[in-house]
Design an enzyme around this catalytic site. Structure first.
Site, mmCIF file in Angstrom:
data_model
loop_
_atom_site.group_PDB
_atom_site.id
_atom_site.type_symbol
_atom_site.label_atom_id
_atom_site.label_comp_id
_atom_site.label_asym_id
_atom_site.label_seq_id
_atom_site.Cartn_x
_atom_site.Cartn_y
_atom_site.Cartn_z
ATOM 1 N N GLY A 127 3.073 6.268 -7.572
ATOM 2 C CA GLY A 127 2.582 7.401 -6.628
ATOM 3 C C GLY A 127 1.574 6.999 -5.685
ATOM 4 N N TYR A 128 1.832 6.218 -4.627
ATOM 5 C CA TYR A 128 0.867 5.828 -3.578
ATOM 6 C C TYR A 128 1.069 6.619 -2.229
ATOM 7 C CZ TYR A 128 -0.843 1.370 -5.343
ATOM 8 O OH TYR A 128 -1.686 0.659 -6.153
ATOM 9 N N SER A 129 2.189 6.596 -1.456
ATOM 10 C CA SER A 129 2.299 7.349 -0.101
ATOM 11 C C SER A 129 2.172 8.749 -0.492
ATOM 12 C CB SER A 129 3.612 6.766 0.602
ATOM 13 O OG SER A 129 3.442 5.436 0.842
ATOM 14 N N GLU A 244 2.393 -7.088 -4.675
ATOM 15 C CA GLU A 244 3.619 -6.706 -4.024
ATOM 16 C C GLU A 244 4.019 -7.589 -3.022
ATOM 17 O OE1 GLU A 244 3.298 -2.516 -2.877
ATOM 18 O OE2 GLU A 244 5.417 -2.538 -2.208
ATOM 19 N N SER A 382 3.201 -1.572 6.358
ATOM 20 C CA SER A 382 4.307 -1.914 7.315
ATOM 21 C C SER A 382 3.823 -3.232 8.030
ATOM 22 C CB SER A 382 4.137 -0.773 8.524
ATOM 23 O OG SER A 382 3.071 -0.837 8.979
ATOM 24 N N ASN A 383 4.915 -3.821 8.824
ATOM 25 C CA ASN A 383 4.402 -4.943 9.299
ATOM 26 C C ASN A 383 3.350 -4.882 10.336
ATOM 27 O OD1 ASN A 383 6.473 -5.918 7.603
ATOM 28 N ND2 ASN A 383 7.560 -7.059 9.098
ATOM 29 N N GLU A 384 3.155 -3.815 11.000
ATOM 30 C CA GLU A 384 2.044 -3.644 11.777
ATOM 31 C C GLU A 384 0.703 -3.545 11.014
ATOM 32 O OE1 GLU A 384 4.634 -1.639 11.686
ATOM 33 O OE2 GLU A 384 5.440 -1.232 13.653
#
Lengths: 397, 376
Positions: A127-129, A244, A382-384
């Protein structure tokens, strides 16, 4: 310095290979070959077999149930399981909350949760985002307020993978709204059967039910289910994200992915020649293999660093960026190989009509996989965000 | 040179755009897809009869308005903007195109039925083993008295479950990949001996595996022109999907820009981040290339075959690349929500991805362009 396996390593490799050959569930193998959707029981069947053998958590310290393997043995094990096309174990307990609990948890928490993670008795979700807190995770708003010896939790989480099966969830919640964002967050373990929790499915582009929204309405959580200090949950969160990211490189899985593409392109024809003999297609597979080798050696260097006592640091962002891009390119090539037969939507037809097949079986999931795997450059930071981490933490910008 | 649209062409675009704005909002489209037949046939009928648009690309002697490829480009671009699942490509561009070029009694009889919306055509050309080679055909048409007998299997025939007619490529002679001996036939979809296995496609259409088992067809079903005609029709179809891609790419850019104005992270709209601004600028640049190549391909359709093929392949290869860039970055910029069924953007991405492979992948068209343009 050398890269060769020692005779002991080779013996270990054979042991793993034999064990998989003799113990991997035939029913599960059949479902994978047919491309059937896997149930909770399917995932757990292989988990339980590995647990019984004592191999379910190679990365854990021995005192908590790890294997005590060298990094090379761990590498061999993940290579062999991927090579044999074993399903990936659910990471939420084994790779995420488990390490947080044995690193930051109380003796009681360790005793209660770790054995059940190993056995597969508890299925965990993350339960993160939140709808308003994705890349900017620290802006999360789900709040937990003290009420006697409980927290009362209210808010909404999203992208909660496999929450529909979960017995427990680990949640980041705001316990102090008056301090700097990162300093008012706590890490809670929540029983998913607690009244006030509602799990709603989110259907993704390939038609999968993989992720969910989780609504928390006055959910009462005992204070003893908080890991680490109150308001210091961000420390656990950062620790977990770094872990992760190492797994996220997915080298072994991508190796198998490229092998599959080669197998497919050897039998799939492009006119009079095999598709793999098409110089354009072959060049793309070759380039992918080179990029994967570069990633593999980057991961080996990271593992060597870890063995020498360096924890996974911001360099793991390199693994995340390259690993996720390679995973996407593999699905892109598979879809390309499918040609016209990338278009049929397999959820719309019953399979098994051998008299009127809809193209080759392997092609049925190429488009949904291509759509689904767009997630790899988005999740896990995200990769950004990863590029931001490299700029700030590595390059010092 | 004049690259402007005529007043009539402008009105056609506006008429269709206004109609689609009313009928094809995202929620209505979703509902159409869940109907048993996978579409709302009333929409096609309305486009044909109420709006009278199907007559646009046909000659006046067939009851048309005298238009052609440019009208098809305009329509396809508008369909792309709403990711419509109407059979314009199959029925008007491909079926209509083949009939126009072949002429004769079959054209006389069928084009008016296309214009009235009564005739819906599906193009049965691909075969499981053939990839993008139009001459790699195992389906046979054996002469039998005055007619032919069809046998074979066609794969992934878009719109076949909706079709009244099938436009079928089949071999009357020659070996499996010979160009000679490939012919085109237009037949009723319900002829005895035709069976279908229907299914939805990932981009929202319906398609079928179509099997022909000793299907007797009359000699008049043959559209003369052989592989040359088939290649011409497929080239026209290819630029038509380039035009559809132009509408899709444009919409994906606009939706992404709008989303980044709304979505806030790190205390500001994410559109304020330079890294995303540059990415969206690149997406815009690529979407412009898609529109340009759709136009270029359309304008070259009447050139001699070699020049036409080279132009169409150039267009399709470039469109495929640009569309992939726009689509992948649109999803990435949306983040997780872009991968769900909930927002329209993912559905544009799905159709765009299928267009990349439709009538030939990027590699296929690069290959054909090189072979035609750079002598060995």
């Amino acid at each position: 310095m050398h890269i060769d396996f020692s005779p002991e390593d080779l013996a270990f490799r054979d042991e793993v290979r034999t064990f998989i050959a003799e113990n991997y569930p035939a029913e599960l193998r059949g479902k994978q070959d047919e491309g059937d959707e896997l149930s909770k029981e399917d995932f757990l069947s292989w988990h339980r077999i590995l647990h019984k053998k004592g191999w379910v958590a190679p990365a854990w310290p021995v005192e908590y149930g790890g294997t005590g393997w060298t990094p090379t043995q761990r590498f061999i094990f993940s290579e062999e399981t991927a090579r044999a096309d074993c399903i990936r174990l659910m990471p939420f307990g084994l790779s995420m909350v488990g390490p947080v609990i044995y690193t930051f948890g109380t003796p009681e928490q360790k005793a209660k949760f770790l054995p059940r993670i190993l056995s597969g008795e508890d299925w965990w979700c993350q339960g993160y985002s939140e709808p308003g807190a994705g890349s900017d995770l620290a802006s999360l708003r789900t709040k937990a307020e003290r009420d006697g010896d409980h927290y009362v939790v209210n808010g909404q989480k999203t992208w909660t993978t496999m929450a529909q099966h979960a017995d427990w969830g680990f949640f980041l919640v705001r316990t102090n709204p008056d301090v700097k964002q990162q300093e008012g967050i706590s890490f809670l373990l929540i029983d998913m059967k607690t009244p006030g929790i509602e799990v709603r499915p989110i259907i993704t582009l390939g038609g999968e039910h993989e992720v969910n929204e989780v609504f928390l309405d006055n959910v009462r959580v005992p204070i003893e289910n908080r890991v680490y200090e109150e308001d210091k949950g961000w420390t656990c969160a950062k620790f977990l994200l770094a872990h992760e990211r190492t797994g996220i490189a997915g080298v072994a899985g991508s190796k198998r992915g490229i092998e599959k593409i080669k197998e497919i392109a050897t039998t799939e024809m492009d006119g009079e020649r095999a598709l793999l003999s098409n110089p354009f297609f072959r060049r793309k597979v070759a380039e992918l293999e080179m990029d994967l080798t570069a990633l593999e050696y980057t991961e080996l260097r990271t593992l060597a660093g870890e063995a020498a006592g360096k924890g996974p640091g911001p360099e793991s962002s390199v693994l995340k960026i390259k690993g996720s891009e390679i995973q996407q390119r593999i699905t892109e090539l598979a879809l390309e190989a499918a040609g016209h037969y990338g278009a049929p939507y397999f959820r719309g037809f019953g399979e098994g009509d051998n008299e009127h097949p809809i193209g080759p079986d392997w092609a049925h999931r190429t488009a949904p996989s291509y759509f689904n795997v767009r997630k790899t450059t988005i999740y896990g930071g995200s990769n950004e965000v990863q590029r931001g981490i490299i700029a700030k933490m590595v390059l010092g910008l | 040179m004049d690259l402007s649209f005529t007043e009539t062409q402008g009105m056609l675009r506006e008429t269709l755009a206004r109609f689609l704005a009313d009928t094809y909002d995202f929620e209505s489209r979703k509902k159409m897809l869940t109907r048993p037949e996978g579409r709302d046939p009333g929409i096609w009928k309305a486009i044909a009869t109420e709006l009278g648009l199907t007559c646009a690309p046909f000659a006046e002697e067939h009851g048309g308005m005298g238009g052609g490829a440019i009208e098809n480009m305009i329509m396809m671009e508008e369909f792309g903007k709403v990711i419509a699942i109407e059979p314009w490509l199959q029925t008007v561009v491909i079926g209509g195109g083949a009939l126009k070029h072949a002429g004769g009694a079959l054209a006389e009889a069928t084009i008016p039925a296309i214009i009235s919306g009564d005739c819906v055509i599906a193009f049965a050309y691909a075969e499981p083993q053939g990839r993008y080679n139009l001459a790699d055909i195992g389906t046979t048409a054996k002469a039998d008295g005055a007619g032919y007998v069809l046998n074979g299997h066609k794969g992934v025939v878009y719109a076949a479950p909706w079709a009244t007619h099938l436009l079928v490529t089949a071999r009357t002679g020659g070996g499996r990949r010979d160009r000679a001996g490939v012919e085109l036939f237009l037949i009723e979809a319900n002829r005895p001996g035709i069976t279908r296995r229907d299914y939805p496609t990932v981009d929202g259409f319906m398609a079928s595996e179509v099997y022909f088992e000793n299907v007797a067809i009359p000699g008049e079903a043959l559209l003369t022109g052989g592989i040359d005609l088939i290649e011409r029709v497929v080239d026209e179809a290819t630029v038509a999907v380039c035009a559809e891609a132009s509408g899709i790419a444009r919409t994906m850019v606009n939706s992404t820009v709008e989303y980044t104005k709304q979505r806030k992270q790190f205390g500001q709209p994410i559109g304020k981040f330079q890294v995303l601004q540059h990415r969206m600028s690149d997406m815009f640049v690529e979407a412009e290339q898609v529109s340009s190549m759709a136009l270029m391909g359309t304008l070259k359709l009447d050139e001699a075959p070699e020049a036409r093929k080279a132009a169409v392949s150039m267009a399709k290869a470039k469109v495929g690349k640009s569309l992939k860039f726009v689509g992948q970055n649109a999803i990435q910029t949306h983040g997780g929500i872009g991968i769900t069924m909930e927002l329209a953007i993912g559905h544009y991405f799905k159709r765009g991805t299928m267009i990349e492979g439709q009538f030939g992948s990027i590699d296929h068209h690069l290959d054909r362009f090189e072979a035609l343009t750079y002598p060995a």
